[in-house]
Design a protein around this motif. Sequence first.
Motif, PDB file in Angstrom:
ATOM      1  N   TYR A 120      -7.569  -4.364   7.283  1.00 26.50           N
ATOM      2  CA  TYR A 120      -6.761  -5.325   6.523  1.00 26.50           C
ATOM      3  C   TYR A 120      -5.383  -4.742   6.235  1.00 26.50           C
ATOM      4  O   TYR A 120      -5.248  -3.622   5.762  1.00 26.50           O
ATOM      5  N   ARG A 121      -4.339  -5.527   6.509  1.00 24.40           N
ATOM      6  CA  ARG A 121      -2.956  -5.071   6.310  1.00 24.40           C
ATOM      7  C   ARG A 121      -2.257  -5.755   5.143  1.00 24.40           C
ATOM      8  O   ARG A 121      -1.288  -5.218   4.614  1.00 24.40           O
ATOM      9  N   GLY A 122      -2.669  -6.959   4.803  1.00 21.26           N
ATOM     10  CA  GLY A 122      -2.051  -7.665   3.688  1.00 21.26           C
ATOM     11  C   GLY A 122      -0.554  -7.843   3.816  1.00 21.26           C
ATOM     12  O   GLY A 122       0.157  -7.887   2.822  1.00 21.26           O
ATOM     13  N   GLY A 123      -0.051  -7.915   5.034  1.00 23.36           N
ATOM     14  CA  GLY A 123       1.384  -8.074   5.245  1.00 23.36           C
ATOM     15  C   GLY A 123       2.179  -6.785   5.057  1.00 23.36           C
ATOM     16  O   GLY A 123       3.406  -6.798   5.115  1.00 23.36           O
ATOM     17  N   LEU A 124       1.497  -5.686   4.823  1.00 22.06           N
ATOM     18  CA  LEU A 124       2.164  -4.409   4.587  1.00 22.06           C
ATOM     19  C   LEU A 124       2.718  -3.848   5.900  1.00 22.06           C
ATOM     20  O   LEU A 124       2.033  -3.875   6.926  1.00 22.06           O
ATOM     21  N   PRO A 125       3.939  -3.328   5.882  1.00 24.02           N
ATOM     22  CA  PRO A 125       4.450  -2.644   7.073  1.00 24.02           C
ATOM     23  C   PRO A 125       3.602  -1.395   7.367  1.00 24.02           C
ATOM     24  O   PRO A 125       2.880  -0.894   6.503  1.00 24.02           O
ATOM     25  N   ALA A 126       3.728  -0.885   8.567  1.00 19.64           N
ATOM     26  CA  ALA A 126       2.895   0.242   8.990  1.00 19.64           C
ATOM     27  C   ALA A 126       3.102   1.492   8.133  1.00 19.64           C
ATOM     28  O   ALA A 126       2.125   2.163   7.781  1.00 19.64           O
ATOM     29  N   ALA A 127       4.326   1.837   7.804  1.00 18.73           N
ATOM     30  CA  ALA A 127       4.584   3.107   7.114  1.00 18.73           C
ATOM     31  C   ALA A 127       3.875   3.201   5.755  1.00 18.73           C
ATOM     32  O   ALA A 127       3.187   4.193   5.494  1.00 18.73           O
ATOM     33  N   PRO A 128       4.010   2.223   4.863  1.00 17.08           N
ATOM     34  CA  PRO A 128       3.293   2.358   3.584  1.00 17.08           C
ATOM     35  C   PRO A 128       1.772   2.306   3.758  1.00 17.08           C
ATOM     36  O   PRO A 128       1.040   3.007   3.045  1.00 17.08           O
ATOM     37  N   LEU A 129       1.303   1.510   4.689  1.00 19.20           N
ATOM     38  CA  LEU A 129      -0.136   1.436   4.930  1.00 19.20           C
ATOM     39  C   LEU A 129      -0.672   2.790   5.395  1.00 19.20           C
ATOM     40  O   LEU A 129      -1.671   3.291   4.861  1.00 19.20           O
ATOM     41  N   TYR A 130       0.004   3.400   6.345  1.00 25.81           N
ATOM     42  CA  TYR A 130      -0.451   4.697   6.843  1.00 25.81           C
ATOM     43  C   TYR A 130      -0.193   5.820   5.840  1.00 25.81           C
ATOM     44  O   TYR A 130      -0.912   6.829   5.857  1.00 25.81           O
ATOM     45  N   ALA A 131       0.786   5.668   4.970  1.00 29.48           N
ATOM     46  CA  ALA A 131       0.966   6.672   3.914  1.00 29.48           C
ATOM     47  C   ALA A 131      -0.287   6.742   3.054  1.00 29.48           C
ATOM     48  O   ALA A 131      -0.808   7.834   2.769  1.00 29.48           O
ATOM     49  N   ALA A 132      -0.809   5.593   2.651  1.00 31.28           N
ATOM     50  CA  ALA A 132      -2.033   5.563   1.838  1.00 31.28           C
ATOM     51  C   ALA A 132      -3.231   6.056   2.644  1.00 31.28           C
ATOM     52  O   ALA A 132      -4.035   6.858   2.156  1.00 31.28           O
ATOM     53  N   ARG A 133      -3.359   5.581   3.866  1.00 31.53           N
ATOM     54  CA  ARG A 133      -4.501   5.976   4.689  1.00 31.53           C
ATOM     55  C   ARG A 133      -4.513   7.478   4.971  1.00 31.53           C
ATOM     56  O   ARG A 133      -5.553   8.133   4.890  1.00 31.53           O
ATOM     57  N   LEU A 134      -3.356   8.018   5.329  1.00 34.03           N
ATOM     58  CA  LEU A 134      -3.298   9.456   5.634  1.00 34.03           C
ATOM     59  C   LEU A 134      -3.602  10.309   4.409  1.00 34.03           C
ATOM     60  O   LEU A 134      -4.339  11.295   4.507  1.00 34.03           O
ATOM     61  N   ARG A 135      -3.045   9.945   3.272  1.00 38.33           N
ATOM     62  CA  ARG A 135      -3.336  10.737   2.070  1.00 38.33           C
ATOM     63  C   ARG A 135      -4.822  10.654   1.724  1.00 38.33           C
ATOM     64  O   ARG A 135      -5.428  11.633   1.309  1.00 38.33           O
ATOM     65  N   ALA A 136      -5.415   9.486   1.921  1.00 42.04           N
ATOM     66  CA  ALA A 136      -6.838   9.330   1.614  1.00 42.04           C
ATOM     67  C   ALA A 136      -7.701  10.142   2.569  1.00 42.04           C
ATOM     68  O   ALA A 136      -8.652  10.802   2.136  1.00 42.04           O
ATOM     69  N   ILE A 137      -7.371  10.122   3.851  1.00 44.25           N
ATOM     70  CA  ILE A 137      -8.193  10.856   4.808  1.00 44.25           C
ATOM     71  C   ILE A 137      -8.063  12.353   4.567  1.00 44.25           C
ATOM     72  O   ILE A 137      -9.031  13.100   4.721  1.00 44.25           O
ATOM     73  N   LEU A 138      -6.879  12.795   4.164  1.00 45.29           N
ATOM     74  CA  LEU A 138      -6.690  14.219   3.884  1.00 45.29           C
ATOM     75  C   LEU A 138      -7.529  14.674   2.692  1.00 45.29           C
ATOM     76  O   LEU A 138      -7.849  15.851   2.572  1.00 45.29           O
ATOM     77  N   THR A 174      -8.252  12.881  10.617  1.00 45.29           N
ATOM     78  CA  THR A 174      -6.828  12.942  10.274  1.00 45.29           C
ATOM     79  C   THR A 174      -5.982  12.797  11.536  1.00 45.29           C
ATOM     80  O   THR A 174      -5.007  12.042  11.546  1.00 45.29           O
ATOM     81  N   GLN A 175      -6.366  13.507  12.595  1.00 42.43           N
ATOM     82  CA  GLN A 175      -5.610  13.414  13.848  1.00 42.43           C
ATOM     83  C   GLN A 175      -5.643  11.995  14.390  1.00 42.43           C
ATOM     84  O   GLN A 175      -4.632  11.487  14.871  1.00 42.43           O
ATOM     85  N   LEU A 176      -6.795  11.342  14.298  1.00 39.82           N
ATOM     86  CA  LEU A 176      -6.898   9.954  14.757  1.00 39.82           C
ATOM     87  C   LEU A 176      -5.909   9.065  14.003  1.00 39.82           C
ATOM     88  O   LEU A 176      -5.189   8.267  14.603  1.00 39.82           O
TER      89      LEU A 176
END
Length: 185
Positions: free
Chosen positions: A47-65, A73-75
């Motif tokens: 789910y993206r909720g209209g969010l651009p890629a950068a903020p979405l991946y900022a949250a995802r990357l911090r969470a996976i870390l 993380t590499q994926l």
Amino acid sequence: MIKYLLNKMLISMQKKYDYDVTYMQDILSTDLNAFFKYLKFQSMAGYRGGLPAAPLYAARLRAILWDDCGPCTQLLVNMALEAGVPANQISAIVNKDLAALPDELAQIVEFTDLVLAHDPDADDIRPHIRAMWGEQGLIAIAFGISSCRVYPALKYTLGYGKACSRVVVNEQTLTPSDKNRSVTG
């Protein structure tokens, strides 16, 4: 026949991202219904909720870390690059270099870490997140944080967890460490 086709889909993912899909193949071969449940979860995770890629991946990357410092993380790094997030921003997100990020991404990085630490200071940032990205954006960030934590838990539970490894962002090699969890940066 359906298992064969689903396995071909997994092999395609493995080749595209150089990612070990054995844990998914084992779920598929053991219990087709369980695999379908897993696929349903993918719907929430995407789910993206209209969010651009950068903020979405900022949250995802911090969470996976928070829970993984290896293949998952590499994926996500590879997916963020594929989605057009600049490599320098991905590196700054992984390293929690807030000064190297635009303010809106730095706020999401800090917010994500505070949420994961169950720190009430997240309440101070949440209104800014809502103002920037709206309620749907906040939901996308919440889904991104929550769903990214499932994969390492699933893999470690099934015996597929990996030790920490270096993360490559284009040609730059990063070594995630516990300091990246720091809420105070």
